[in-house]
Enzyme design. Sequence first.
Site, PDB file in Angstrom:
ATOM      1  CB  SER A  17      -0.365  -9.996   6.395  1.00  0.00           C
ATOM      2  OG  SER A  17      -1.206  -8.880   6.298  1.00  0.00           O
ATOM      3  CG  ASN A  18      -5.484  -8.865   4.831  1.00  0.00           C
ATOM      4  OD1 ASN A  18      -6.112  -9.180   5.830  1.00  0.00           O
ATOM      5  ND2 ASN A  18      -5.038  -7.633   4.631  1.00  0.00           N
ATOM      6  CG  MET A  93      -1.492  -1.770  -3.504  1.00  0.00           C
ATOM      7  SD  MET A  93      -2.843  -1.388  -2.368  1.00  0.00           S
ATOM      8  CE  MET A  93      -2.481   0.339  -2.068  1.00  0.00           C
ATOM      9  CG  LEU A  95      -8.760   1.986  -9.690  1.00  0.00           C
ATOM     10  CD1 LEU A  95      -9.255   3.218 -10.440  1.00  0.00           C
ATOM     11  CD2 LEU A  95      -9.834   1.497  -8.710  1.00  0.00           C
ATOM     12  CG  ASN A 110     -10.590  -4.363  -1.535  1.00  0.00           C
ATOM     13  OD1 ASN A 110      -9.515  -4.952  -1.401  1.00  0.00           O
ATOM     14  ND2 ASN A 110     -10.693  -3.048  -1.400  1.00  0.00           N
ATOM     15  CG  HIS A 112     -10.635   0.624   2.383  1.00  0.00           C
ATOM     16  ND1 HIS A 112      -9.648   1.036   1.513  1.00  0.00           N
ATOM     17  CD2 HIS A 112     -10.907   1.674   3.189  1.00  0.00           C
ATOM     18  CE1 HIS A 112      -9.343   2.295   1.785  1.00  0.00           C
ATOM     19  NE2 HIS A 112     -10.094   2.711   2.793  1.00  0.00           N
TER      20      HIS A 112
HETATM   21  C1  GRF Z   1      -4.217  -4.008   4.016  1.00  0.00           C
HETATM   22  O1  GRF Z   1      -4.200  -2.982   4.973  1.00  0.00           O
HETATM   23  C2  GRF Z   1      -5.478  -3.949   3.194  1.00  0.00           C
HETATM   24  O2  GRF Z   1      -6.595  -3.534   3.917  1.00  0.00           O
HETATM   25  C3  GRF Z   1      -5.127  -2.906   2.173  1.00  0.00           C
HETATM   26  O3  GRF Z   1      -3.774  -3.148   1.852  1.00  0.00           O
HETATM   27  C4  GRF Z   1      -3.132  -3.789   2.960  1.00  0.00           C
HETATM   28  C5  GRF Z   1      -2.558  -5.059   2.461  1.00  0.00           C
HETATM   29  O4  GRF Z   1      -1.764  -5.714   3.413  1.00  0.00           O
HETATM   30  N1  GRF Z   1      -6.034  -2.965   1.055  1.00  0.00           N
HETATM   31  P1  GRF Z   1      -1.271  -7.202   3.150  1.00  0.00           P
HETATM   32  O5  GRF Z   1      -0.534  -7.214   1.803  1.00  0.00           O
HETATM   33  O6  GRF Z   1      -2.462  -8.105   3.115  1.00  0.00           O
HETATM   34  O7  GRF Z   1      -0.338  -7.514   4.281  1.00  0.00           O
END
Ligand code: GRF
Length: 196
Positions: A17-18, A93, A95, A110, A112
Site C-alpha cells: 500500500s505504501n 521485510m 535486513l 524506510n 516504520h
Molecule cells: C507498513 O506498516 C510499514 O510501515 C511496515 O510494513 C508495512 C507495509 O505495508 N514497514 P504495505 O506493504 O506498504 O501495505
Amino acid sequence: MNLNKIRLGILASGNGSNADSIMSAFKDHPKIEVVCVLSNKKEAMVLEKAKVKKVNSFYVRKLKADSAEAYDQKLINILQEFEVDWVVCAGYMKLLTHFFLKTMNYKVLNIHPSLLPEFPGKNAYEDAFSAKVKRSGCTVHLVDEGIDSGRIISQKPIELKSEDTLESFKERGLAIENKFYPEVIEIFLLEECNDI
Ligand code: GRF
C-alpha cells in the site's frame, strides 16, 4: 526513464500500500520518478500493483546458496541498471547488508510504524497496541545497519482510541502512512538534491 529526475527504486515484500501511494504520488512529478519495484517475495501483491501502474517490477529470488551479500548484489544489479538514485523501502521485510548500504551510498529510506526509538522491529503496531500507549505513530528514517535505527527524518503521531481494536488501529495507521510517506520523500529529496 528521465535522467533529469531523481530516480527511486522501491523494495517491498508484501501488500504494497505504501509502494502504491508512492507510485501514484510521483506518477507525473516534475522532479521525482519511480523507476522500478523489487520484491523478495514471489507472490507479493506489490508486484501486481506495480504492473497496474506500469512500473518495472521484479521478483528477485534468493537461492539457497546465496549469501546475504550475494542476494543484495542481485538487487544492486537491477537498481544500477535503472540508475536508481534513492532506494525506498516500503514494507521490505529483510535486513539490508552493510555491503548494500555502502554500495548505494546509504541513500536508502524506510517507513516504520511507530514513533522510533519506541517499538522497533517487525511487530510495531502489535507492540504499541499491547503496551496500551495512548499515542503511537510512524517514522520515516534513513536506513543503517541496525534495526530501525537510522537517522529520523520525520514522524507523525497516530492516536490510539479506547475503542480501537488492533485491526482498526492498524488500518488507520496504514492510511496515515500511505499519505505521510510520499509527502516526506518529496520534501526530503527536493531539499537533499536541490542541485538537480
Ligand atoms: C507498513 O506498516 C510499514 O510501515 C511496515 O510494513 C508495512 C507495509 O505495508 N514497514 P504495505 O506493504 O506498504 O501495505
